[in-house]
Design a protein around this motif. Structure first.
Motif, PDB file in Angstrom:
ATOM      1  N   ILE A 424       0.834  -1.190   0.000  1.00  0.00           N
ATOM      2  CA  ILE A 424       0.000   0.000   0.000  1.00  0.00           C
ATOM      3  C   ILE A 424       0.875   1.249   0.000  1.00  0.00           C
ATOM      4  O   ILE A 424       0.636   2.202  -0.746  1.00  0.00           O
ATOM      5  N   ILE A 425       1.907   1.238   0.829  1.00  0.00           N
ATOM      6  CA  ILE A 425       2.758   2.412   0.984  1.00  0.00           C
ATOM      7  C   ILE A 425       3.551   2.683  -0.285  1.00  0.00           C
ATOM      8  O   ILE A 425       3.692   3.833  -0.717  1.00  0.00           O
ATOM      9  N   GLY A 426       4.063   1.629  -0.900  1.00  0.00           N
ATOM     10  CA  GLY A 426       4.824   1.814  -2.132  1.00  0.00           C
ATOM     11  C   GLY A 426       6.001   2.754  -1.938  1.00  0.00           C
ATOM     12  O   GLY A 426       6.803   2.591  -1.017  1.00  0.00           O
ATOM     13  N   ASP A 427       6.084   3.790  -2.783  1.00  0.00           N
ATOM     14  CA  ASP A 427       7.190   4.749  -2.725  1.00  0.00           C
ATOM     15  C   ASP A 427       6.869   5.974  -1.871  1.00  0.00           C
ATOM     16  O   ASP A 427       7.663   6.923  -1.837  1.00  0.00           O
ATOM     17  N   ALA A 428       5.733   5.972  -1.198  1.00  0.00           N
ATOM     18  CA  ALA A 428       5.342   7.147  -0.422  1.00  0.00           C
ATOM     19  C   ALA A 428       6.379   7.434   0.669  1.00  0.00           C
ATOM     20  O   ALA A 428       6.887   6.519   1.324  1.00  0.00           O
ATOM     21  N   ASP A 429       6.666   8.707   0.871  1.00  0.00           N
ATOM     22  CA  ASP A 429       7.642   9.110   1.885  1.00  0.00           C
ATOM     23  C   ASP A 429       7.045  10.069   2.910  1.00  0.00           C
ATOM     24  O   ASP A 429       7.749  10.591   3.767  1.00  0.00           O
ATOM     25  N   ALA A 430       5.731  10.292   2.825  1.00  0.00           N
ATOM     26  CA  ALA A 430       5.032  11.134   3.787  1.00  0.00           C
ATOM     27  C   ALA A 430       3.539  10.872   3.621  1.00  0.00           C
ATOM     28  O   ALA A 430       3.089  10.357   2.589  1.00  0.00           O
ATOM     29  N   LEU A 431       2.758  11.239   4.622  1.00  0.00           N
ATOM     30  CA  LEU A 431       1.332  10.945   4.599  1.00  0.00           C
ATOM     31  C   LEU A 431       0.629  11.524   3.370  1.00  0.00           C
ATOM     32  O   LEU A 431      -0.184  10.820   2.747  1.00  0.00           O
TER      33      LEU A 431
END
Length: 497
Positions: A424-431
């Motif tokens: 779900i998070i993948g490449d995300a680095d912040a909300l």
């Protein structure tokens, strides 16, 4: 040609598809509605031996169920978690020695996989404080809980990753034997039809199993008794993390279970059901029964208007002519019709024993084959997301790798997806990188994952089965999510089964 077509996307159908795909069979599963749309998402969310079945002398069922409880704790540690229960003693219903003896036997049958039961005085104890009668004797024992619909979906997901084809919202309208095996006519939600061919057919349609035999496969059936169970969800009745097993004047039991962090789940009822199982819903008598059970036991008085949500499911039980629906056996029957191409009808069963049922079902279908692939689901192969352990362990891992995740979101993901939350998070680095915020702690990244990987098509699939966020998103937020999903579906090409 398929080796196996499974009709029915509840826990038994999904479990059979997973087991068979893991043995190298070419498998497809079709389900007329969403996965776990009915009975398999309408349980008390427990993995247990069934303490009350000891009173009915169903010792074999309890023993098998407790063995499966241990297996599921091992193969789905992120989903199946221990839950302590408080059993207040009601001397007018059952003597204390009977409860002590039953719990001692329950411990022995459970073979020490969870903490042993014990007695305690409720007066002055935190477990006694919410109770109206808090001065007497009580007992503590441990079982396990599970988000039931997620258990179904993860079995289907594992089956798909092992090569099975999963077709929700696809109805089997007709099935017939021919020279090669079974042919089945399938129709999807858009009205597209096709015929698929399989060497064997499994009828895992739950409360529709007898109707499937009569109307679809034209085969023999065993008598089933359809029994409706209803539950209600209330604002939390107390602040601790144990459930209650509440004895009722009619000698039934009702559970009160901490639910989704800020609620209490109360159930279940047992009433005979007639009609289409898809139409099951709580009626006034069942609602009043559950409210009365709460008011009889807890200081906090409730009424109908306090109920935030209710759900009902229809259990297909083997008809053993018991007068009381609560006394009807929760065991199952696998009926192999081998007059031509094999047809396996699944009658009865319960959530806790689904894996054993699935293993036995595939063993039956493969019996006599050369180099029969061995059973494998009980030997340590975890369900998707389970490789990093319990929800607490997964939450700690999420917090270390993505410290910007809010703790409540990390906790929910840990108990729903396990380490698959990483996808779900993948490449995300912040909300904000998780995309649109739909309310509560639901972000677009999770919605995309559920649509892409877990067959979500409509808002109810997401709000009430893949998650229980329907309890915390308001009406406007739910409507916005529904419109968003409709727009997303409209942008994608339709696919026939």
């Amino acid at each position: 040609m398929l080796d196996l077509l499974v009709v029915g996307g509840g826990i038994n159908g999904a479990g059979i598809a997973r087991d068979a795909a893991g043995r190298g069979l070419q498998v497809a599963l079709c389900e007329q509605h969403d996965l776990a749309a009915h009975t398999s998402s309408a349980s008390s969310k427990l993995v247990h031996g069934g303490l009350r079945y000891l009173e009915q002398r169903q010792f074999g069922l309890v023993h098998r169920s407790l063995a499966e409880r241990a297996t599921l704790l091992r193969i789905a540690p992120h989903l199946v978690t221990p839950l302590g229960f408080v059993l207040p003693h009601s001397p007018q219903l059952r003597p204390a020695w009977m409860l002590r003896l039953g719990l001692r036997l329950y411990d022995l049958l459970g073979r020490g996989t969870l903490p042993r039961s014990r007695a305690l005085r409720l007066h002055g104890h935190p477990f006694g404080m919410p109770l109206r009668d808090s001065g007497g004797l009580g007992f503590i024992y441990t079982d396990a809980r599970v988000p039931d619909a997620r258990l179904v979906v993860l079995n289907a997901l594992d089956a798909a990753e092992r090569g099975a084809r999963i077709w929700p919202r696809t109805t089997c309208t007709r099935a017939w034997r021919d020279a090669q095996g079974w042919s089945a006519e399938l129709r999807d939600a858009q009205g597209h039809q096709r015929v698929v061919h399989a060497r064997s057919l499994v009828n895992a349609t739950g409360p529709w199993a007898a109707a499937f035999c009569k109307d679809i496969s034209h085969s023999r059936a065993v008598p089933l008794r359809l029994v409706q169970g209803s539950h209600i969800v209330l604002p939390a009745l107390y602040g601790h993390d144990h459930a209650y097993l509440l004895q009722q004047p009619d000698r039934r039991i009702v559970f009160a279970i901490p639910f989704e962090r800020q609620f209490t789940l109360v159930g279940t009822t047992d009433v005979d059901f007639h009609g289409d199982p898809a139409d099951a819903g709580i009626d006034a008598a069942q609602l009043d029964y559950l409210c009365a059970a709460v008011n009889r036991s807890f200081h906090q008085h409730i009424q109908r208007s306090d109920v935030l949500w209710s759900y009902s499911g229809v259990r297909p039980l083997l008809d053993d002519a018991q007068a009381n629906p609560s006394a009807v056996s929760r065991d199952y029957l696998l009926d192999l019709d081998s007059d031509g191409a094999p047809l396996l009808n699944v009658f009865g069963g319960k959530l806790t024993t689904y894996r054993r049922l699935a293993e036995q079902a595939v063993d039956l279908l493969l019996h006599g084959r050369a180099a029969c692939p061995p059973a494998w689901t009980g030997t340590g192969a975890v369900l998707p997301g389970g490789s990093r352990g319990t929800p607490a362990q997964v939450q700690a891992w999420l917090g270390e790798r993505w410290p910007w995740l809010p703790p409540a979101l990390a906790a929910r993901w840990a108990g729903s997806y396990g380490c698959r939350a990483e996808r779900i998070i993948g490449d995300a680095d912040a909300l904000p990188a998780l995309g649109e915020h739909f309310g509560a702690d639901l972000y677009q990244a999770e919605v995309d994952y559920l649509c892409t990987c877990e067959w979500v098509q409509h808002a109810d699939d997401l709000l009430w089965r893949r998650t229980k966020l329907g309890l915390v998103l308001d009406a406007a937020q739910q409507q916005h999510l529904a419109r968003w999903l409709e727009a997303r579906a409209g942008a994608l090409p339709g696919t026939a089964p």
